[in-house]
Design an enzyme around this catalytic site. Structure first.
Site: not given
Length: 213
Positions: A99-100, A103, A107
């Site tokens: 999940h991270e 991100h 980006h």
């Protein structure tokens, strides 16, 4: 005797939802932390594999103390994983780690809502700091103008919460799609990942509802 207005009841219900959401995410994480992912990868290894699969080589992965303290730092380009996630080999660990990475992918591709949220950070921090002072001064001196300014300032924090929702949901969507495709989890294990990431998403929904009310 205190009279409970409809707004009071709604706010109390929102706080109740927020507390329940926290219990649910912790329960889902611990339940699936006992289920080893079929790939045998740790959270850090799964995150690194997903990064490389998306051509991202300039993002570091670091352990951070605590539980469920995982986050992506876009300024330092670092994915910080809590200790149970960094070294864990469970469905919970790889789900949170990926999940991270979602991100980090946002980006890289400049996902519009993430770009907007990052642009809001300095304004939101300033507004959130000054809003309580304006509201207290407005109440104390009975100045409706200060109260209005305080409400406007706090609205930036509310907007930040609202913008966060699509960012988090999109990161989870990317993670779930790629975890199966990359073999980090099997198709049968996707249900567990759905539970963990779905419970985490509920905490953002609850926080947004509290802020709005």
């Amino acid at each position: 005797m205190y009279v409970y207005t409809p707004w009071t009841i709604l706010i109390l219900a929102a706080f109740g939802l927020a507390m329940w959401a926290q219990f649910r995410v912790q329960g889902a994480f611990h339940a699936h932390s006992r289920e080893r992912a079929s790939s045998g990868l740790t959270g850090a290894e799964a995150a690194r594999e997903m990064l490389y699969a998306n051509g991202i080589t300039d993002v570091r992965i670091e352990p951070v103390p605590g539980t469920l303290t995982d986050h992506y730092d876009p300024v330092a380009k670092v994915i910080r994983l809590s200790e149970p996630v960094y070294g864990g080999r469970s469905i919970s660990a790889v789900s949170v780690a990926c999940h991270e990475v979602g991100h980090a992918i946002q980006h890289k591709v400049r996902y519009p809502m993430l770009v907007f949220r990052h642009a809001m950070v300095p304004v939101t921090q300033f507004a959130s700091g000054i809003a309580p002072l304006l509201l207290l001064a407005g109440f104390f001196f009975k100045l409706s103008g200060l109260l209005l300014l305080g409400i406007i300032a706090f609205s930036f924090a509310v907007l930040f919460h609202v913008v966060t929702l699509p960012v988090e949901f999109d990161a989870s969507r990317r993670a779930k799609e790629q975890m199966v495709r990359l073999g980090i989890i099997s198709a049968a294990e996707k249900r567990g990942a759905d539970r963990v990431l779905g419970a985490a998403a509920l905490t953002y929904v609850a926080a947004t509802l509290v802020a709005v009310l």
